[in-house]
Design a protein around this motif. Structure first.
Motif, PDB file in Angstrom:
ATOM      1  N   THR A  27       9.749   8.871  -2.649  1.00 53.17           N
ATOM      2  CA  THR A  27       8.495   9.538  -2.317  1.00 53.17           C
ATOM      3  C   THR A  27       8.555  11.060  -2.371  1.00 53.17           C
ATOM      4  OG1 THR A  27       9.050   9.547   0.042  1.00 53.17           O
ATOM      5  CG2 THR A  27       7.843   7.634  -0.794  1.00 53.17           C
ATOM      6  N   GLN A  47      -1.588   0.969   3.390  1.00 47.55           N
ATOM      7  CA  GLN A  47      -0.525   1.250   4.358  1.00 47.55           C
ATOM      8  C   GLN A  47       0.555   2.137   3.741  1.00 47.55           C
ATOM      9  OE1 GLN A  47       0.800  -2.647   5.515  1.00 47.55           O
ATOM     10  NE2 GLN A  47      -0.854  -2.942   6.991  1.00 47.55           N
ATOM     11  N   ARG A  50      -0.721   5.715   3.378  1.00 53.00           N
ATOM     12  CA  ARG A  50      -0.705   6.393   4.687  1.00 53.00           C
ATOM     13  C   ARG A  50       0.714   6.788   5.069  1.00 53.00           C
ATOM     14  NH1 ARG A  50      -4.712   2.657   6.124  1.00 53.00           N
ATOM     15  NH2 ARG A  50      -3.214   1.237   7.088  1.00 53.00           N
ATOM     16  N   GLU A  51       1.642   5.873   4.861  1.00 48.98           N
ATOM     17  CA  GLU A  51       3.053   6.119   5.182  1.00 48.98           C
ATOM     18  C   GLU A  51       3.593   7.315   4.397  1.00 48.98           C
ATOM     19  OE1 GLU A  51       6.625   3.425   3.942  1.00 48.98           O
ATOM     20  OE2 GLU A  51       5.727   2.522   5.737  1.00 48.98           O
ATOM     21  N   CYS A  52       3.178   7.437   3.146  1.00 49.99           N
ATOM     22  CA  CYS A  52       3.639   8.528   2.282  1.00 49.99           C
ATOM     23  C   CYS A  52       2.803   9.796   2.450  1.00 49.99           C
ATOM     24  CB  CYS A  52       3.581   8.098   0.816  1.00 49.99           C
ATOM     25  SG  CYS A  52       4.676   6.730   0.401  1.00 49.99           S
ATOM     26  N   GLY A  53       1.658   9.679   3.099  1.00 50.43           N
ATOM     27  CA  GLY A  53       0.778  10.834   3.287  1.00 50.43           C
ATOM     28  C   GLY A  53       0.113  11.299   2.009  1.00 50.43           C
ATOM     29  N   VAL A  54      -0.210  10.345   1.116  1.00 41.65           N
ATOM     30  CA  VAL A  54      -0.830  10.691  -0.165  1.00 41.65           C
ATOM     31  C   VAL A  54      -2.076   9.838  -0.401  1.00 41.65           C
ATOM     32  CG1 VAL A  54       1.356  11.412  -1.219  1.00 41.65           C
ATOM     33  CG2 VAL A  54       0.593   9.043  -1.469  1.00 41.65           C
TER      34      VAL A  54
END
Length: 122
Positions: A27, A47, A50-54
């Protein structure tokens, strides 16, 4: 701009998407994740984003059909008109002069694929 393209089956899990993405290169520096439009609302993909912020970039299937990919899956070609949804989505979302920096990798359970492209953006 670095974009991860993801192809996946309907029953994909967050763990499978994450595994494929990490196998493709991870990532770091990722600006977006991309997939075919009709799968962009998949819960596991949301999900992961969101986890990667992208953000998620949804690529219309007719755009994917016009992208040549180094990896060829007969099943994917029959359904989407391109050899790899992951590679085509990454290339399309990364912009017109994008290049693959990681070709398609497949999760161990074979429900997710990921590829990474770099480009100037759309």
């Amino acid at each position: 701009m670095k974009v991860a393209g993801l192809g996946f089956k309907k029953d994909v899990t967050l763990a499978s998407l994450r595994e494929a993405l990490l196998a493709a290169g991870g990532t770091e520096g990722l600006a977006a994740v991309a997939t075919v439009s009709d799968k962009a609302d998949a819960e596991a993909l949301k999900q992961l984003a969101r986890e990667c912020g992208v953000p998620i970039k949804a690529v219309p299937s007719d755009v994917l059909a016009n992208v040549d990919t180094p990896t060829q899956s007969k099943l994917v070609a029959e359904k989407f008109g391109t050899g790899s949804v992951a590679e085509a989505a990454a290339l399309a979302a990364a912009g017109p002069r994008a290049r693959l920096i990681a070709t398609r990798v497949v999760s161990q359970d074979r429900t997710a694929t990921a590829a990474i492209a770099e480009g100037d953006g759309a």
